[in-house]
Design a protein around this motif. Sequence first.
Motif, PDB file in Angstrom:
ATOM      1  N   UNK A 138      -3.422  16.917 -13.411  1.00 41.82           N
ATOM      2  CA  UNK A 138      -2.329  17.401 -13.179  1.00 41.82           C
ATOM      3  C   UNK A 138      -2.350  18.368 -12.075  1.00 41.82           C
ATOM      4  N   UNK A 139      -3.278  19.117 -11.980  1.00 40.28           N
ATOM      5  CA  UNK A 139      -3.492  20.227 -10.760  1.00 40.28           C
ATOM      6  C   UNK A 139      -3.784  19.651  -9.429  1.00 40.28           C
ATOM      7  N   UNK A 171       5.801  12.623  -9.709  1.00 40.66           N
ATOM      8  CA  UNK A 171       7.300  12.408  -9.980  1.00 40.66           C
ATOM      9  C   UNK A 171       8.002  13.708 -10.811  1.00 40.66           C
ATOM     10  N   UNK A 172       8.861  14.134 -10.279  1.00 42.43           N
ATOM     11  CA  UNK A 172       9.446  15.511 -11.223  1.00 42.43           C
ATOM     12  C   UNK A 172       9.854  15.163 -12.333  1.00 42.43           C
ATOM     13  N   UNK A 219       0.912  -1.212   0.012  1.00 46.38           N
ATOM     14  CA  UNK A 219       0.113  -0.013  -0.109  1.00 46.38           C
ATOM     15  C   UNK A 219       0.786   1.312  -0.087  1.00 46.38           C
ATOM     16  N   UNK A 220       1.927   1.318   0.650  1.00 49.48           N
ATOM     17  CA  UNK A 220       2.894   2.394   0.775  1.00 49.48           C
ATOM     18  C   UNK A 220       3.411   2.596  -0.412  1.00 49.48           C
ATOM     19  N   UNK A 221       4.106   1.681  -1.218  1.00 44.05           N
ATOM     20  CA  UNK A 221       4.570   1.614  -2.483  1.00 44.05           C
ATOM     21  C   UNK A 221       3.645   1.967  -3.422  1.00 44.05           C
ATOM     22  N   UNK A 222       2.453   1.687  -3.351  1.00 49.38           N
ATOM     23  CA  UNK A 222       1.381   2.177  -4.428  1.00 49.38           C
ATOM     24  C   UNK A 222       1.191   3.492  -4.275  1.00 49.38           C
ATOM     25  N   UNK A 223       1.083   3.949  -2.977  1.00 50.21           N
ATOM     26  CA  UNK A 223       1.043   5.600  -2.659  1.00 50.21           C
ATOM     27  C   UNK A 223       2.027   6.193  -3.196  1.00 50.21           C
ATOM     28  N   UNK A 224       3.222   5.703  -3.011  1.00 51.67           N
ATOM     29  CA  UNK A 224       4.677   6.594  -3.600  1.00 51.67           C
ATOM     30  C   UNK A 224       4.481   6.393  -5.034  1.00 51.67           C
ATOM     31  N   UNK A 225       3.940   5.353  -5.692  1.00 51.52           N
ATOM     32  CA  UNK A 225       4.086   5.476  -7.282  1.00 51.52           C
ATOM     33  C   UNK A 225       3.152   6.559  -7.750  1.00 51.52           C
ATOM     34  N   UNK A 269      -0.961  19.691  -6.091  1.00 54.37           N
ATOM     35  CA  UNK A 269      -1.779  20.109  -4.824  1.00 54.37           C
ATOM     36  C   UNK A 269      -1.598  19.054  -3.849  1.00 54.37           C
ATOM     37  N   UNK A 270      -1.229  17.604  -4.231  1.00 53.98           N
ATOM     38  CA  UNK A 270      -1.158  16.709  -3.070  1.00 53.98           C
ATOM     39  C   UNK A 270      -2.410  15.846  -3.083  1.00 53.98           C
ATOM     40  N   UNK A 271      -3.102  15.574  -4.239  1.00 61.36           N
ATOM     41  CA  UNK A 271      -4.439  15.076  -4.010  1.00 61.36           C
ATOM     42  C   UNK A 271      -4.119  13.902  -5.283  1.00 61.36           C
TER      43      UNK A 271
END
Length: 104
Positions: free
Chosen positions: A84-85, A23-24, A13-19, A89-91
């Motif tokens: 994208x927006x 990504x810059x 779950x953590x890996x999926x959230x990070x994916x 914004x972190x969502x």
Amino acid sequence: MPDPSPYARQLREIADALDSEVQPTDDFLAPHPDTLDVIRNRHTRRGQLNYAVPDPLQLQRRIRRCNADTDIPHGDIVAMALDIWLRAKGYPPPALSLGDAEAP
């Protein structure tokens, strides 16, 4: 010895959230690869998105012009721009596989 499966599930779950996080890239307006996969899948259920937007921004006209110039469907233009927006914004969306993209 404790069962490691709950820990493995949490790590997935953590890996999926990070994916799913932003990504810059060189082009910060480039759509996320997961978003492009969902948009390309024409079997994805779609819903209507209706919001009143300021007329002076001429968003409908600009979307029509973008569609004429690029052949990207109107709904895909809106979906990519909002995704994208919101990611910026972190969502990010919940981690989905393409099979899940048909769910509401």
